[in-house]
Scaffold this motif. Structure first.
Motif, mmCIF file in Angstrom:
data_model
loop_
_atom_site.group_PDB
_atom_site.id
_atom_site.type_symbol
_atom_site.label_atom_id
_atom_site.label_comp_id
_atom_site.label_asym_id
_atom_site.label_seq_id
_atom_site.Cartn_x
_atom_site.Cartn_y
_atom_site.Cartn_z
ATOM 1 N N GLN A 1 -7.412 0.438 -0.263
ATOM 2 C CA GLN A 1 -7.552 -0.894 0.316
ATOM 3 C C GLN A 1 -8.837 -0.997 1.150
ATOM 4 O O GLN A 1 -9.596 -1.946 1.025
ATOM 5 N N ASP B 1 -5.640 -1.477 -5.060
ATOM 6 C CA ASP B 1 -5.114 -1.990 -3.795
ATOM 7 C C ASP B 1 -6.109 -2.989 -3.208
ATOM 8 O O ASP B 1 -7.076 -2.609 -2.574
ATOM 9 N N GLU B 2 -5.854 -4.256 -3.450
ATOM 10 C CA GLU B 2 -6.715 -5.352 -2.994
ATOM 11 C C GLU B 2 -8.176 -5.151 -3.377
ATOM 12 O O GLU B 2 -9.054 -5.105 -2.515
ATOM 13 N N SER C 1 0.831 -1.209 0.000
ATOM 14 C CA SER C 1 0.000 0.000 0.000
ATOM 15 C C SER C 1 0.861 1.252 0.000
ATOM 16 O O SER C 1 0.507 2.264 -0.620
HETATM 17 MG MG LIG Z 1 -1.949 -2.880 2.131
#
Ligand SMILES: [Mg+2]
Ligand SMILES: Nc1ncnc2c1ncn2[C@@H]1O[C@H](COP(=O)(O)OP(=O)(O)O)[C@@H](O)[C@H]1O
Lengths: 289, 256
Positions: free
Chosen positions: B85, B176-177, B43
């Motif tokens: 995220q 991010d994810e 991140s």
């Molecule tokens: Mg992360």
């Protein structure tokens, strides 16, 4: 009847103040306690221009806008402060501008104030009573409120809402947050300047004490009572707060010299109650957090 | 010239070195999977590329143009959009508004045009609304157009955030994810959408994911990081490399 119409005149002026402050506080998340200062700049601009320089009232009213806007731009470095620090910064600005009004004697006449601000004249009719002044203040209020409503319900207003909700996420979608904050700060100060110009020509007297931090708080309470993030809420907030203020006069056996203090306590109590019981105000778009 | 190029990026927080000498480069139309254990700095890397953090060392370039340390809104304007995220939507705005805001260009975002050119602004709005609806449709949440974002479930908020990114006209996506917290029934659709963005719309995609299998399936290249780059290459080469297991050694949550 005249007293009632006097309240209506004040209501039109306060509506301009509250609706413009709501653009800052409710839409952009700029919680400011300096709105009365810009209102004061507009009032003094009209007072000084009409009394000292014999400028036509309507022209002076137009100039009140840039005057307030320029002062806002001058103090805009406080926009670099974020969150609670910004609020404190606006308090500092408000206190300083009050001192400027009190002490820049050559310009403002300091504590003597500026008496004899002329009443506006339209088509030979002198607007020197509440009912006649309404002929001016109602249309001006309607114009300003409609412009404000148009601004907040536009793509521009949508940008402001993202800044209130989450400035860093707003940045992540290409919004220059600092620039928008500056624009809102200046635009809303200009609107307050218009209200100040109306006020000066209505009361025909400007004095620094009318534009102090207590009055800034008063405007903020109107916005919070009505509900942040809805322009109509601010008009409701004005009606609500004037009603509460005036009800104090009907308290039996309240000595005349206690009316003012009790009014301040009443509207402080309203602020407290709203925050505790209904943080979104009467018709707000969201809960203040 | 690569679309996105990261060279020698390092970042410390206090005394802790989160990233050291990170390099990667990515072309239009391809997906770069970035994996590594929890706390590896994935991140942080996304935050550096998107301008949220300034790196201590190194450069970030898009199409050869240096954007290192530029403010996030400038990075966005150079064509890089991201998701977060932990989903980040604008809670008290509708689903449609949440998507429309990622097109902060044109005339309507300027107050003087709003007042002076209402009809032109209205025409522009109509078009922006149609585009935003199309992007809501791509993630199957057109029915949320009128709901307040804060009333949506976590997974729906992530999809909304994804639609907002699609609406941005960026040509580099930093994800991010994106699959974390999405309902399993919707994951396949989202995966296909990400692949289509790269393959059909020629976007360059950085995909941070904790699910190794998913990353290997979707990516053209994979970079394994744990504070620094441990290995990189095609999914095939990386999955066969014995150092891959080592990257996650000593980390309790081995799939993070
Ligand atoms: Mg992360
Ligand atoms: N703003 C910050 N301040 C201090 N430490 C941070 C900050 N951001 C991340 N870190 C630390 O850097 C390390 C990497 O974090 P992160 O990039 O979130 O890892 P990942 O996304 O790979 O799980 C972690 O140890 C985290 O605690």
């Amino acid at each position: 009847m005249d007293y009632f119409l006097h309240l209506v005149v004040l209501g039109t002026i306060y509506s301009i103040l509250a609706v413009s402050l709501n653009i800052s506080v409710g839409y952009t998340g700029l919680l400011t306690l300096a709105h009365a200062a810009f209102y004061g700049v507009g009032a003094y601009a009209v007072g000084i221009l009409t009394v000292e320089y014999n400028v036509n009232f309507f022209f002076a009213l137009l100039l009140a806008m840039p005057a307030a806007g320029v002062v806002a731009a001058m103090v805009s470095p406080i926009l670099r402060l974020k969150g609670h620090f910004f609020i404190l910064g606006t308090v500092a600005v408000q206190l300083m501008l009050t001192q400027v009004l009190f002490n820049w004697i050559s310009l403002t006449k300091g504590p003597f104030g500026i008496p004899g601000v002329p009443s506006p004249v339209i088509f030979g009719l002198k607007l020197n009573t509440p009912p006649t002044f309404l002929l001016l203040s109602v249309p001006v209020m309607i114009i300003v409120v409609l412009l404000a409503a148009r601004l907040v319900n536009s793509p521009f207003g949508r940008v402001l809402k993202t800044i209130r909700a989450n400035p860093s996420v707003a940045e992540s979608i290409g919004i220059n947050v600092d620039l928008y904050r500056l624009r809102v700060f200046v635009i809303t100060a200009m609107m307050a300047g218009v209200a100040g110009g109306l006020y000066a020509s209505y009361t025909r007297y400007v004095h620094p004490s009318a534009f102090d931090v207590v009055f800034s708080t008063f405007i903020l309470i109107m916005v919070i009572l009505g509900g942040t993030g809805r322009w109509m809420g601010s008009v409701l907030g004005v009606v609500g707060l004037i009603t509460i203020q005036e009800s104090v006069r009907f308290i039996p056996a309240l000595p005349a010299n206690m009316v003012g203090p009790v009014q301040i306590m009443a509207y402080s109590g309203v602020l407290f109650a709203v925050m505790m019981l209904r943080p979104q105000g009467l018709i707000g778009a969201y809960k203040l957090e | 010239m690569a679309t996105l190029e990261v060279q020698g990026v390092g970042k410390s927080f206090g005394g802790y070195t989160a990233l050291e000498d990170i390099g990667l480069s990515l072309d239009a139309g391809s997906i770069m999977g970035v994996i590594g254990p929890n706390g590896a700095g994935k991140s942080t890397l996304i935050n550096i590329i998107s301008g949220f953090l300034k790196p201590d060392t190194g450069t970030v370039k898009i199409n050869g143009k240096d954007i290192t340390g530029k403010a996030p809104y400038r990075v966005f304007k150079s064509g890089i959009a991201r998701t977060f995220q932990d989903s980040q939507v604008f809670g008290y705005m509708t689903g449609l508004e949440n998507v429309m805001v990622s097109a902060p260009w044109g005339i309507g975002v300027q107050e003087y045009n709003v007042l002076a050119r209402p009809f032109a602004v209205a025409r522009e709005e109509k078009q922006k609304r149609e585009e935003a609806m199309a992007h809501l449709a791509q993630v199957n949440i057109t029915d949320k157009a009128r709901s307040m974002a804060q009333a949506l479930s976590y997974g729906q908020q992530k999809l909304l955030e994804f639609a907002r990114m699609l609406n941005s006209r960026a040509n580099v996506f930093l994800l991010d994810e994106p699959m974390a917290g999405i309902h399993p029934d919707l994951v396949d659709g989202l995966k296909a959408l990400i692949v289509a963005m790269a393959k059909e719309h020629n976007k360059a995609v950085i995909l941070v994911e904790h699910n190794l299998k998913v990353v290997m399936e979707m990516s053209d290249y994979v970079t394994v990081i744990r504070n620094s780059v441990l290995l990189s290459g095609t999914p095939d080469a990386v999955s066969k490399d014995e150092r891959l297991a080592g990257a996650f050694l000593g980390v309790t949550d081995a799939t993070a």
